[in-house]
Design a protein around this motif. Structure first.
Motif, PDB file in Angstrom:
ATOM      1  N   LEU A 152       0.804  -1.228   0.000  1.00  0.00           N
ATOM      2  CA  LEU A 152       0.000   0.000   0.000  1.00  0.00           C
ATOM      3  C   LEU A 152       0.837   1.277   0.000  1.00  0.00           C
ATOM      4  O   LEU A 152       0.275   2.370   0.061  1.00  0.00           O
ATOM      5  CB  LEU A 152      -0.952  -0.001   1.201  1.00  0.00           C
ATOM      6  CG  LEU A 152      -2.081  -1.034   1.132  1.00  0.00           C
ATOM      7  CD1 LEU A 152      -2.844  -1.082   2.441  1.00  0.00           C
ATOM      8  CD2 LEU A 152      -3.017  -0.730  -0.024  1.00  0.00           C
ATOM      9  N   ARG A 153       2.136   1.150  -0.084  1.00  0.00           N
ATOM     10  CA  ARG A 153       3.010   2.332  -0.050  1.00  0.00           C
ATOM     11  C   ARG A 153       2.650   3.348  -1.137  1.00  0.00           C
ATOM     12  O   ARG A 153       2.660   4.549  -0.913  1.00  0.00           O
ATOM     13  CB  ARG A 153       4.466   1.912  -0.182  1.00  0.00           C
ATOM     14  CG  ARG A 153       5.422   3.117  -0.149  1.00  0.00           C
ATOM     15  CD  ARG A 153       6.861   2.712   0.019  1.00  0.00           C
ATOM     16  NE  ARG A 153       7.048   2.307   1.413  1.00  0.00           N
ATOM     17  CZ  ARG A 153       7.541   1.125   1.779  1.00  0.00           C
ATOM     18  NH1 ARG A 153       7.921   0.258   0.869  1.00  0.00           N
ATOM     19  NH2 ARG A 153       7.685   0.822   3.040  1.00  0.00           N
ATOM     20  N   THR A 154       2.307   2.881  -2.314  1.00  0.00           N
ATOM     21  CA  THR A 154       2.029   3.806  -3.414  1.00  0.00           C
ATOM     22  C   THR A 154       0.567   4.253  -3.458  1.00  0.00           C
ATOM     23  O   THR A 154       0.226   5.118  -4.258  1.00  0.00           O
ATOM     24  CB  THR A 154       2.397   3.181  -4.773  1.00  0.00           C
ATOM     25  OG1 THR A 154       1.616   2.003  -4.965  1.00  0.00           O
ATOM     26  CG2 THR A 154       3.881   2.871  -4.834  1.00  0.00           C
ATOM     27  N   PHE A 155      -0.293   3.651  -2.624  1.00  0.00           N
ATOM     28  CA  PHE A 155      -1.674   4.121  -2.582  1.00  0.00           C
ATOM     29  C   PHE A 155      -1.658   5.491  -1.917  1.00  0.00           C
ATOM     30  O   PHE A 155      -1.041   5.674  -0.881  1.00  0.00           O
ATOM     31  CB  PHE A 155      -2.565   3.146  -1.810  1.00  0.00           C
ATOM     32  CG  PHE A 155      -4.019   3.445  -1.974  1.00  0.00           C
ATOM     33  CD1 PHE A 155      -4.682   3.116  -3.148  1.00  0.00           C
ATOM     34  CD2 PHE A 155      -4.737   4.074  -0.971  1.00  0.00           C
ATOM     35  CE1 PHE A 155      -6.017   3.394  -3.317  1.00  0.00           C
ATOM     36  CE2 PHE A 155      -6.072   4.364  -1.131  1.00  0.00           C
ATOM     37  CZ  PHE A 155      -6.728   4.021  -2.301  1.00  0.00           C
ATOM     38  N   PRO A 156      -2.333   6.490  -2.508  1.00  0.00           N
ATOM     39  CA  PRO A 156      -2.182   7.868  -2.011  1.00  0.00           C
ATOM     40  C   PRO A 156      -2.738   8.087  -0.603  1.00  0.00           C
ATOM     41  O   PRO A 156      -3.667   7.407  -0.183  1.00  0.00           O
ATOM     42  CB  PRO A 156      -2.955   8.696  -3.036  1.00  0.00           C
ATOM     43  CG  PRO A 156      -3.871   7.753  -3.705  1.00  0.00           C
ATOM     44  CD  PRO A 156      -3.236   6.403  -3.645  1.00  0.00           C
ATOM     45  N   GLN A 157      -2.152   9.048   0.071  1.00  0.00           N
ATOM     46  CA  GLN A 157      -2.637   9.490   1.385  1.00  0.00           C
ATOM     47  C   GLN A 157      -3.974  10.190   1.192  1.00  0.00           C
ATOM     48  O   GLN A 157      -4.228  10.781   0.150  1.00  0.00           O
ATOM     49  CB  GLN A 157      -1.653  10.504   1.993  1.00  0.00           C
ATOM     50  CG  GLN A 157      -0.275   9.975   2.244  1.00  0.00           C
ATOM     51  CD  GLN A 157      -0.153   9.302   3.596  1.00  0.00           C
ATOM     52  OE1 GLN A 157      -1.016   9.415   4.441  1.00  0.00           O
ATOM     53  NE2 GLN A 157       0.935   8.590   3.784  1.00  0.00           N
ATOM     54  N   ALA A 158      -4.809  10.126   2.224  1.00  0.00           N
ATOM     55  CA  ALA A 158      -6.016  10.956   2.214  1.00  0.00           C
ATOM     56  C   ALA A 158      -5.545  12.385   2.443  1.00  0.00           C
ATOM     57  O   ALA A 158      -4.747  12.653   3.331  1.00  0.00           O
ATOM     58  CB  ALA A 158      -6.959  10.526   3.325  1.00  0.00           C
ATOM     59  N   THR A 159      -5.987  13.295   1.598  1.00  0.00           N
ATOM     60  CA  THR A 159      -5.498  14.667   1.677  1.00  0.00           C
ATOM     61  C   THR A 159      -6.406  15.533   2.535  1.00  0.00           C
ATOM     62  O   THR A 159      -7.562  15.184   2.787  1.00  0.00           O
ATOM     63  CB  THR A 159      -5.397  15.287   0.276  1.00  0.00           C
ATOM     64  OG1 THR A 159      -6.690  15.238  -0.328  1.00  0.00           O
ATOM     65  CG2 THR A 159      -4.408  14.535  -0.588  1.00  0.00           C
ATOM     66  N   ALA A 160      -5.892  16.660   2.984  1.00  0.00           N
ATOM     67  CA  ALA A 160      -6.651  17.563   3.843  1.00  0.00           C
ATOM     68  C   ALA A 160      -7.893  18.079   3.126  1.00  0.00           C
ATOM     69  O   ALA A 160      -8.947  18.247   3.733  1.00  0.00           O
ATOM     70  CB  ALA A 160      -5.777  18.724   4.292  1.00  0.00           C
ATOM     71  N   ASP A 161      -7.792  18.322   1.812  1.00  0.00           N
ATOM     72  CA  ASP A 161      -8.963  18.823   1.092  1.00  0.00           C
ATOM     73  C   ASP A 161     -10.042  17.754   0.950  1.00  0.00           C
ATOM     74  O   ASP A 161     -11.194  18.056   0.688  1.00  0.00           O
ATOM     75  CB  ASP A 161      -8.573  19.388  -0.268  1.00  0.00           C
ATOM     76  CG  ASP A 161      -7.955  18.343  -1.190  1.00  0.00           C
ATOM     77  OD1 ASP A 161      -7.450  17.341  -0.678  1.00  0.00           O
ATOM     78  OD2 ASP A 161      -7.984  18.556  -2.406  1.00  0.00           O
ATOM     79  N   THR A 162      -9.680  16.491   1.164  1.00  0.00           N
ATOM     80  CA  THR A 162     -10.669  15.426   1.158  1.00  0.00           C
ATOM     81  C   THR A 162     -11.671  15.645   2.281  1.00  0.00           C
ATOM     82  O   THR A 162     -12.841  15.350   2.149  1.00  0.00           O
ATOM     83  CB  THR A 162      -9.974  14.053   1.352  1.00  0.00           C
ATOM     84  OG1 THR A 162      -9.029  13.886   0.311  1.00  0.00           O
ATOM     85  CG2 THR A 162     -10.966  12.921   1.319  1.00  0.00           C
ATOM     86  N   TYR A 163     -11.203  16.175   3.406  1.00  0.00           N
ATOM     87  CA  TYR A 163     -12.065  16.349   4.567  1.00  0.00           C
ATOM     88  C   TYR A 163     -12.729  17.721   4.617  1.00  0.00           C
ATOM     89  O   TYR A 163     -13.535  17.972   5.485  1.00  0.00           O
ATOM     90  CB  TYR A 163     -11.261  16.129   5.852  1.00  0.00           C
ATOM     91  CG  TYR A 163     -10.771  14.719   5.963  1.00  0.00           C
ATOM     92  CD1 TYR A 163     -11.630  13.700   6.322  1.00  0.00           C
ATOM     93  CD2 TYR A 163      -9.456  14.394   5.667  1.00  0.00           C
ATOM     94  CE1 TYR A 163     -11.201  12.397   6.402  1.00  0.00           C
ATOM     95  CE2 TYR A 163      -9.006  13.099   5.752  1.00  0.00           C
ATOM     96  CZ  TYR A 163      -9.886  12.096   6.119  1.00  0.00           C
ATOM     97  OH  TYR A 163      -9.454  10.812   6.200  1.00  0.00           O
ATOM     98  N   SER A 164     -12.407  18.623   3.719  1.00  0.00           N
ATOM     99  CA  SER A 164     -12.947  19.979   3.788  1.00  0.00           C
ATOM    100  C   SER A 164     -14.468  19.991   3.639  1.00  0.00           C
ATOM    101  O   SER A 164     -15.153  20.729   4.326  1.00  0.00           O
ATOM    102  CB  SER A 164     -12.307  20.875   2.734  1.00  0.00           C
ATOM    103  OG  SER A 164     -12.582  20.379   1.453  1.00  0.00           O
TER     104      SER A 164
END
Length: 192
Positions: free
Chosen positions: A174-186
């Motif tokens: 899962l290393r290359t699976f992207p992080q959840a970004t801050a704008d995801t939670y906006s």
């Protein structure tokens, strides 16, 4: 003298690097038309309608894999929910018998004098295991990301080693699976 010491240090560091390298080969593939950073929730489950190896896919290892996937996804900023997640993360395991053929390729530089040398051929049987993580977009149930690790199986000696090994392999997958970004939670914060 400095050249000799430097050469020895480079050689030793190369040997240490290759001896510590991972035993599993990790690869992934994904649907480039899907923005993977738009998701924030997930659920983990075993892949449906797949038969697992009775040892690698045992209930004990299934719990380890479920826990490791959930831990890595949460570290990436995703939230685990049971009802209506945006992503469904499924995994499966399998084991295949493999055979490697080795040849020493004995070709003497003095073949013209001694004649052709014998070429010793040997076979080596081993088991190759795969741990596959499939990530589906819930609702459409379409596969949007897939990662897998494959390599020769070697059972760790202790239970803690099994836990650490599975967490390490899942982390690598899962290393290359992207992080959840801050704008995801906006949007979620604005809706409250």
């Amino acid at each position: 003298m400095k050249y000799v010491i430097k050469s020895v240090l480079i050689l030793v560091s190369g040997v240490i690097f290759f001896s510590c390298s991972q035993a599993f080969q990790v690869q992934n593939d994904y649907d480039r038309s899907v923005n993977l950073k738009q998701f924030k929730t997930f659920r983990v489950e075993m892949e449906k309608e797949m038969t697992n190896d009775p040892i690698i896919g045992s209930e004990l290892n299934s719990r380890r894999i479920l826990g490791a996937v959930a831990e890595v996804m949460e570290q990436k900023g995703y939230r685990q929910v049971e009802n209506n997640p945006e992503l469904v993360v499924r995994y499966l395991t399998d084991v295949k018998d493999r055979q490697q053929v080795r040849s020493n390729g004995a070709m003497s530089p003095y073949w013209w004098w001694y004649g052709p040398q014998n070429n010793n051929i040997s076979t080596y049987n081993y088991q190759e295991g795969r741990l596959i993580v499939n990530i589906y977009q819930n609702g459409t149930n379409s596969l949007i990301w897939q990662g897998w690790a494959s390599g020769r199986l070697k059972a760790p000696s202790k239970r803690e080693d099994r836990d650490a090994m599975i967490k390490g392999v899942i982390g690598d997958i899962l290393r290359t699976f992207p992080q959840a970004t801050a704008d995801t939670y906006s949007n979620e914060i604005g809706e409250r």
